[in-house]
Write a protein that holds these residues in place. Structure first.
Motif, PDB file in Angstrom:
ATOM      1  N   SER A   8       0.836  -1.211   0.000  1.00 31.08           N
ATOM      2  CA  SER A   8       0.000   0.000   0.000  1.00 31.08           C
ATOM      3  C   SER A   8       0.868   1.257   0.000  1.00 31.08           C
ATOM      4  O   SER A   8       2.023   1.254   0.440  1.00 31.08           O
ATOM      5  CB  SER A   8      -0.936   0.015   1.211  1.00 31.08           C
ATOM      6  OG  SER A   8      -0.191   0.065   2.415  1.00 31.08           O
ATOM      7  N   ASP A  51       0.317   5.427   1.076  1.00 31.75           N
ATOM      8  CA  ASP A  51      -0.535   6.478   1.619  1.00 31.75           C
ATOM      9  C   ASP A  51      -0.368   7.703   0.728  1.00 31.75           C
ATOM     10  O   ASP A  51       0.699   8.325   0.676  1.00 31.75           O
ATOM     11  CB  ASP A  51      -0.134   6.818   3.057  1.00 31.75           C
ATOM     12  CG  ASP A  51      -1.169   7.700   3.752  1.00 31.75           C
ATOM     13  OD1 ASP A  51      -1.816   8.513   3.052  1.00 31.75           O
ATOM     14  OD2 ASP A  51      -1.324   7.588   4.972  1.00 31.75           O
ATOM     15  N   ASP A  88      -1.529  -2.873  -5.638  1.00 36.25           N
ATOM     16  CA  ASP A  88      -1.331  -2.073  -4.428  1.00 36.25           C
ATOM     17  C   ASP A  88      -2.643  -1.447  -3.988  1.00 36.25           C
ATOM     18  O   ASP A  88      -3.554  -1.229  -4.795  1.00 36.25           O
ATOM     19  CB  ASP A  88      -0.317  -0.954  -4.683  1.00 36.25           C
ATOM     20  CG  ASP A  88       1.121  -1.442  -4.607  1.00 36.25           C
ATOM     21  OD1 ASP A  88       1.414  -2.267  -3.714  1.00 36.25           O
ATOM     22  OD2 ASP A  88       1.944  -1.006  -5.428  1.00 36.25           O
ATOM     23  N   LYS A  89      -2.730  -1.132  -2.724  1.00 38.65           N
ATOM     24  CA  LYS A  89      -3.833  -0.338  -2.209  1.00 38.65           C
ATOM     25  C   LYS A  89      -3.356   1.093  -2.005  1.00 38.65           C
ATOM     26  O   LYS A  89      -2.204   1.324  -1.611  1.00 38.65           O
ATOM     27  CB  LYS A  89      -4.340  -0.924  -0.881  1.00 38.65           C
ATOM     28  CG  LYS A  89      -5.011  -2.283  -1.016  1.00 38.65           C
ATOM     29  CD  LYS A  89      -5.413  -2.843   0.342  1.00 38.65           C
ATOM     30  CE  LYS A  89      -6.040  -4.233   0.187  1.00 38.65           C
ATOM     31  NZ  LYS A  89      -6.345  -4.841   1.513  1.00 38.65           N
ATOM     32  N   ILE A 122      -4.082   4.481   0.182  1.00 39.28           N
ATOM     33  CA  ILE A 122      -4.707   4.905   1.436  1.00 39.28           C
ATOM     34  C   ILE A 122      -4.920   6.410   1.370  1.00 39.28           C
ATOM     35  O   ILE A 122      -3.987   7.172   1.096  1.00 39.28           O
ATOM     36  CB  ILE A 122      -3.828   4.541   2.648  1.00 39.28           C
ATOM     37  CG1 ILE A 122      -3.630   3.024   2.721  1.00 39.28           C
ATOM     38  CG2 ILE A 122      -4.465   5.054   3.935  1.00 39.28           C
ATOM     39  CD1 ILE A 122      -2.645   2.593   3.790  1.00 39.28           C
ATOM     40  N   ASN A 165      -6.727   7.407   5.928  1.00 38.91           N
ATOM     41  CA  ASN A 165      -6.929   6.171   6.689  1.00 38.91           C
ATOM     42  C   ASN A 165      -7.954   5.214   6.071  1.00 38.91           C
ATOM     43  O   ASN A 165      -8.277   4.191   6.665  1.00 38.91           O
ATOM     44  CB  ASN A 165      -7.348   6.467   8.141  1.00 38.91           C
ATOM     45  CG  ASN A 165      -6.269   7.196   8.896  1.00 38.91           C
ATOM     46  OD1 ASN A 165      -5.079   6.900   8.738  1.00 38.91           O
ATOM     47  ND2 ASN A 165      -6.660   8.184   9.701  1.00 38.91           N
ATOM     48  N   ASN A 166      -8.445   5.541   4.896  1.00 39.39           N
ATOM     49  CA  ASN A 166      -9.357   4.656   4.193  1.00 39.39           C
ATOM     50  C   ASN A 166      -8.603   3.944   3.067  1.00 39.39           C
ATOM     51  O   ASN A 166      -7.875   4.589   2.300  1.00 39.39           O
ATOM     52  CB  ASN A 166     -10.532   5.436   3.610  1.00 39.39           C
ATOM     53  CG  ASN A 166     -11.425   6.022   4.684  1.00 39.39           C
ATOM     54  OD1 ASN A 166     -11.788   5.334   5.638  1.00 39.39           O
ATOM     55  ND2 ASN A 166     -11.779   7.298   4.542  1.00 39.39           N
ATOM     56  N   GLU A 167      -8.793   2.617   2.975  1.00 35.46           N
ATOM     57  CA  GLU A 167      -8.094   1.828   1.961  1.00 35.46           C
ATOM     58  C   GLU A 167      -8.939   1.705   0.699  1.00 35.46           C
ATOM     59  O   GLU A 167     -10.155   1.554   0.764  1.00 35.46           O
ATOM     60  CB  GLU A 167      -7.787   0.426   2.494  1.00 35.46           C
ATOM     61  CG  GLU A 167      -6.645   0.369   3.477  1.00 35.46           C
ATOM     62  CD  GLU A 167      -6.238  -1.055   3.794  1.00 35.46           C
ATOM     63  OE1 GLU A 167      -5.051  -1.299   4.044  1.00 35.46           O
ATOM     64  OE2 GLU A 167      -7.134  -1.929   3.792  1.00 35.46           O
ATOM     65  N   TYR A 168      -8.228   1.726  -0.440  1.00 31.53           N
ATOM     66  CA  TYR A 168      -8.885   1.581  -1.736  1.00 31.53           C
ATOM     67  C   TYR A 168      -8.041   0.661  -2.620  1.00 31.53           C
ATOM     68  O   TYR A 168      -6.805   0.685  -2.556  1.00 31.53           O
ATOM     69  CB  TYR A 168      -9.018   2.935  -2.444  1.00 31.53           C
ATOM     70  CG  TYR A 168      -9.870   3.942  -1.716  1.00 31.53           C
ATOM     71  CD1 TYR A 168     -11.217   4.064  -1.983  1.00 31.53           C
ATOM     72  CD2 TYR A 168      -9.305   4.771  -0.734  1.00 31.53           C
ATOM     73  CE1 TYR A 168     -12.013   5.005  -1.317  1.00 31.53           C
ATOM     74  CE2 TYR A 168     -10.076   5.706  -0.060  1.00 31.53           C
ATOM     75  CZ  TYR A 168     -11.430   5.809  -0.349  1.00 31.53           C
ATOM     76  OH  TYR A 168     -12.203   6.723   0.319  1.00 31.53           O
ATOM     77  N   THR A 169      -8.721  -0.147  -3.427  1.00 27.34           N
ATOM     78  CA  THR A 169      -8.030  -0.872  -4.490  1.00 27.34           C
ATOM     79  C   THR A 169      -8.139  -0.050  -5.772  1.00 27.34           C
ATOM     80  O   THR A 169      -9.029   0.788  -5.920  1.00 27.34           O
ATOM     81  CB  THR A 169      -8.628  -2.264  -4.716  1.00 27.34           C
ATOM     82  OG1 THR A 169     -10.035  -2.132  -5.000  1.00 27.34           O
ATOM     83  CG2 THR A 169      -8.438  -3.146  -3.497  1.00 27.34           C
ATOM     84  N   ASN A 173     -13.513   1.377  -2.778  1.00 27.56           N
ATOM     85  CA  ASN A 173     -13.326   1.323  -1.330  1.00 27.56           C
ATOM     86  C   ASN A 173     -13.235  -0.110  -0.846  1.00 27.56           C
ATOM     87  O   ASN A 173     -13.926  -1.010  -1.337  1.00 27.56           O
ATOM     88  CB  ASN A 173     -14.446   2.068  -0.608  1.00 27.56           C
ATOM     89  CG  ASN A 173     -15.819   1.482  -0.893  1.00 27.56           C
ATOM     90  OD1 ASN A 173     -16.137   1.189  -2.038  1.00 27.56           O
ATOM     91  ND2 ASN A 173     -16.634   1.324   0.154  1.00 27.56           N
ATOM     92  N   VAL A 174     -12.348  -0.377   0.116  1.00 32.13           N
ATOM     93  CA  VAL A 174     -12.175  -1.696   0.714  1.00 32.13           C
ATOM     94  C   VAL A 174     -13.156  -1.828   1.868  1.00 32.13           C
ATOM     95  O   VAL A 174     -13.148  -1.018   2.804  1.00 32.13           O
ATOM     96  CB  VAL A 174     -10.728  -1.906   1.201  1.00 32.13           C
ATOM     97  CG1 VAL A 174     -10.585  -3.256   1.896  1.00 32.13           C
ATOM     98  CG2 VAL A 174      -9.755  -1.796   0.034  1.00 32.13           C
TER      99      VAL A 174
END
Length: 911
Positions: A531, A533, A777-778, A780, A783-787, A806-807
């Motif tokens: 990931s 950020d 990769d994700k 961020i 603080n929110n994770e996304y693919t 959104n994850v």
């Protein structure tokens, strides 16, 4: 501004840096799998952009604007290219020239598109079919009863690959069944009587009208029409003379009865009833060899793929009726003449260097055997390097010859030839080939005698060969394009593929093939550790949130079935066997999306003994349909359906050994090549829609009492949906490891979740992120994770448009783990730990915890022996590592039982 740098491979195979416009807008789009089209594979590509028609670029593109230049730049073929950012590696791929812009009739700019390497597969393979994969000649083999017998029982090891070719129990015409009924009467006719059977010693009171009578002396048959007396019965035909032997059966004895009887050499399974199949792994290898590419990834060696086969069924009916028969002239052996020629088995190889005058010639003579001189045949000489037929004669009969030669008088570029010869005939033809090779060299000029004149004669071993005695795999492959086969496999298992263009990787230049789940799981191995950020790089002032999909149903489909059993399934259940439909309930609107494979799906049948109803260990497939055609005037009677040509058929090959039964297969040999009939077949290759056999066991639970039966279902099936297993005849109640469950379920359910969103937002990614991020990769953001669904980078503005998903937080289910045996239970305080990608969950004395729905289950148990009251399995704990990783991924703990363990039973140690 990010500076794009483009290198294009020139005609000399050297990368040359192309000059760029300083203000040209270049947008590159990257995506691996779009949620809007979940079955498609994507890669990097740009919109068309311009580069100047400068002196350097004109040189690279060979002044393409000038059409009078011969052998110039070929716009139809994409050229290798490298795209860098600020001279740091970014992407490797291809460029395609679209047009040239002229100003005042002077070239001003070239318009090109950049493509990532994976998308090049379609351009590389074009419309080539599997039949054009020359590497598959490594799996050619002699066609006779003995070889088919071996391929049916154990499989053929060809090209050093175990079971690379098998002969599965799929018949093209003959209807198979199993009936252990024996004849009810036998004896000898004592009187010659018209349309009657008279035996003065018999008692025919138990014979009934319609019973089947066989004259075993001349293999003629008739039906009982009337029982005249205890010694006389009336028949539908006159078939008996005095002293002819007979047998009377309650049922008609069709040729497809597999019941083994050492006196029955006319009915059962013959080698001409079945066709071969080749491992799909070998098709992948053949594709790699032809196109000089390298597929790697754990999937291609996994249990989901390693025993998947393609049936060699190019034409309906048997191999001997499939139109043209072919024979590659092989086992060439020099009988006389020069030893200077490079001839190996099937090929003559030589290199033309181009020094002075040289000549290369061959003449192939066929001496046709008496009795076959009227058969039409053709001879072809084929150069496998240029893929060109260099000489042929067509539709000739009797003895003939084929000649070819090449000569030259001046220097020419190095040219290689690799020539082999094939005979094709409309039916079987026997012949003796003789090959004469000749080479001449003229150092003193073409008008002078040759300074070097070499000749050699080659024959085959054995000298006489025929067109029917070899299976040429390419000739029997179903008609399908190479790219369609690959695309079908990718859709089938929801695979993703990408080109590894990182110089530092050991897999550089290879195409990585992974399931979509594994693709995302392997992000931990990326430079990012999974990931980035990017919170400080995004423009939060403006963004858009959209629904990820516009449809409510996805249909997963095979080609419409053509075979009898699959069509009967559709008629009975109003659904196609193996297809699946995923629909969100409660929605007012939405489109339907279809994922369709280019393959046909077959439903197989497990046979029951028609005599007593017992289940057999025989499972078969039937490539036929239409009306039942019966002929009872021959023995054995024939009762079959019409053969059909299916679409390409894939199946798992399982080598079945029949144990604890007398219900074996009666193998007959119609031409007595080998294996005097009949043979008692106790093992065979059965076709299957599951990669292993399922089983049902009784687990011993924590409280010393038996739990209910637990079905251990096969790890993989190639049904999209839950179907009753044709082998175990078990309905796994939705728990079957279908294609949807194993390879699409997580992705589709996540995609259809009402909480799922697409976030579209602009970013100004740092050079480090831009160059190094991978599509698994994700990202961020706050603080929110996304693919990543898609990115689009403008190198001029340095803005990357992000399309992110959104994850969702995982949901979980309760799971209870049972362990213990007999009266020796493990302590209630025994620790059992379940791991996923979140922190470990320790159960302690209460064996209930959380297991996440989208994670694999791995159980670590303490040292001890676990199982039911009869069978036990050793488990060993070593800190956090299980040294005997016997676990399943189906939500409960179970392992392969080990019945060889020593006693007394113990439960000691800790984990």
């Amino acid at each position: 501004m990010e500076q794009p740098v483009l290198y294009i491979k020139d005609k000399d195979n050297n990368y040359q840096q192309a000059e760029m416009f300083s203000n040209e807008t270049i947008n590159i789009t990257s995506k691996i799998q779009d949620v809007k089209e979940p079955e498609k594979i994507f890669t990097n590509f740009t919109q068309a952009f311009n580069i100047p028609a400068s002196k350097e670029n004109n040189k690279i593109l060979q002044h393409w604007y000038n059409s009078s230049i011969e052998d110039g730049f070929d716009y139809r073929i994409k050229k290798d290219a490298i795209l860098e950012v600020n001279y740091s590696p970014f992407r490797r791929g291809k460029i395609q020239l679209k047009k040239v812009v002229l100003k005042d009739n002077v070239p001003f700019s070239y318009n090109i598109i950049f493509y990532g390497n994976t998308i090049n597969l379609k351009d590389l393979m074009k419309d080539d079919e599997l039949q054009q994969l020359d590497y598959l000649d490594n799996y050619n083999h002699d066609y006779n009863a003995g070889n088919v017998y071996l391929g049916f029982q154990t499989g053929l090891t060809l090209n050093s690959v175990n079971h690379s070719v098998i002969y599965p129990l799929i018949t093209h015409t003959k209807r198979l069944y199993f009936d252990s009924s024996s004849y009810i009467k036998s004896g000898t006719a004592t009187t010659n009587s018209d349309s009657k059977l008279v035996d003065s010693t018999a008692n025919f009171t138990s014979v009934n009208i319609g019973d089947y009578v066989v004259n075993t002396s001349n293999n003629t048959t008739a039906l009982v029409t009337f029982v005249s007396s205890s010694t006389t019965i009336a028949l539908s035909e006159h078939i008996f003379e005095n002293n002819d032997n007979y047998e009377i059966y309650e049922k008609i004895q069709y040729s497809g009865n597999l019941y083994y009887d050492n006196t029955q050499s006319k009915r059962g399974l013959s080698y001409v009833d079945i066709k071969p199949a080749i491992k799909c792994t070998e098709l992948i290898t053949a594709i790699e060899q032809k196109y000089n590419i390298d597929f790697i990834g754990n999937f291609l060696t996994s249990d989901a793929f390693s025993n998947l086969y393609m049936w060699l069924h190019r034409n309906k009916g048997g191999l001997t009726t499939e139109g043209t028969q072919s024979k590659i002239i092989s086992d060439l052996t020099r009988s006389s003449g020069s030893t200077s020629f490079d001839v190996t088995d099937t090929n003559w190889t030589f290199d033309i260097v181009g020094r002075g005058r040289e000549e290369y010639n061959f003449t192939l003579v066929l001496d046709i055997k008496t009795g076959y001189t009227d058969v039409k045949y053709s001879i072809k000489a084929y150069d496998s390097i240029s893929n060109v037929v260099i000489a042929e004669i067509k539709d000739v009969t009797n003895d003939n010859s084929l000649s070819w030669g090449i000569s030259f008088d001046e220097d020419i570029p190095l040219t290689n030839y690799n020539i082999k010869w094939t005979v094709e005939a409309e039916s079987t033809v026997f012949f003796t080939p003789t090959l004469t090779l000749n080479y001449k060299e003229y150092d003193d000029g073409p008008s002078q005698p040759a300074t070097n004149d070499l000749t050699a004669i080659y024959v085959t071993s054995p000298a006489e060969i025929n067109t029917l005695n070899q299976i040429i795999v390419k000739d029997h492959l179903p008609k399908i394009k190479v790219i369609d086969f690959l695309t079908g496999i990718f859709k089938m298992f929801n695979l993703t593929a990408y080109y590894e263009d990182n110089y530092a990787s050991a897999n550089f230049g290879k195409i990585i093939v992974e399931t979509l789940d594994d693709f995302y799981a392997n992000a931990v191995n990326n430079p990012s550790s999974g990931s980035y950020d990017i919170s400080k790089y995004v423009n939060i002032e403006k963004s858009t949130i959209e629904a990820p999909i516009t449809y409510k149903t996805i249909n997963f489909k095979y080609k419409e079935p053509k075979t009898l059993i699959a069509k009967e399934h559709k008629e009975e259940f109003n659904e196609v066997f193996g297809d699946e439909s995923f629909t969100l309930s409660g929605l007012d609107s939405g489109k339907t999306h279809k994922v369709e494979l280019p393959f046909e799906h077959m439903k197989y049948e497990r046979l029951f003994d028609e005599n007593n109803g017992d289940i057999t260990e025989i499972l078969w497939g039937y490539a036929a349909d239409g009306k039942f055609d019966s002929d009872i005037d021959v023995y054995p009677a024939t009762g079959d359906y019409d053969p059909v040509l299916t679409n390409p058929l894939l199946f798992y090959g399982i080598r079945e050994t029949m144990v604890g039964t007398t219900q074996y297969i009666n193998w007959i040999d119609v031409d007595n090549i080998s294996n005097n009939p009949p043979n008692n077949i106790t093992r065979y290759w059965r076709p299957s829609n599951t990669n292993t056999s399922g089983q049902s066991i009784v687990l011993y639970n924590y409280n010393s009492s038996y739990s209910s039966n637990v079905n251990i279902y096969p790890e993989y099936t190639i049904n999209f949906d839950n179907e009753i297993d044709e082998w175990t005849l078990t309905d796994y109640n939705g728990n079957t490891n279908s294609l949807f469950r194993n390879f699409y379920g997580n992705y589709i359910r996540d995609l259809f979740d009402k909480r799922k969103r697409i976030l579209k937002i602009d970013s100004h990614l740092s050079e480090e992120v831009l160059i190094n991020y991978n599509l698994n990769d994700k990202f961020i953001i706050n603080n929110n994770e996304y693919t990543i669904n898609q990115t689009r980078t403008n190198f001029n503005s340095e803005i990357t448009n992000l399309e992110l998903l959104n994850v969702l937080p995982p949901t979980y289910y309760e799971i209870q783990l049972y362990f213990g045996f007999g009266n020796n239970l493990c302590d209630t305080g025994t620790l059992v730990t379940v791991y996923s990608d979140v922190a470990s969950i320790s159960f302690g004395s209460v064996t209930t915890g959380k297991i996440y729905s989208n994670k694999s289950l791995t159980v670590f148990a303490p040292n001890g022996k676990y199982g039911n009251s009869n069978n036990y399995d050793n488990w060993y704990a070593d800190g956090m590592t299980m040294t005997t990783p016997s676990y399943r991924k189906q939500g409960f703990w179970q392992s392969e039982f080990d019945v060889t363990v020593s006693y007394p039973l113990t439960c000691s140690g800790g984990g």
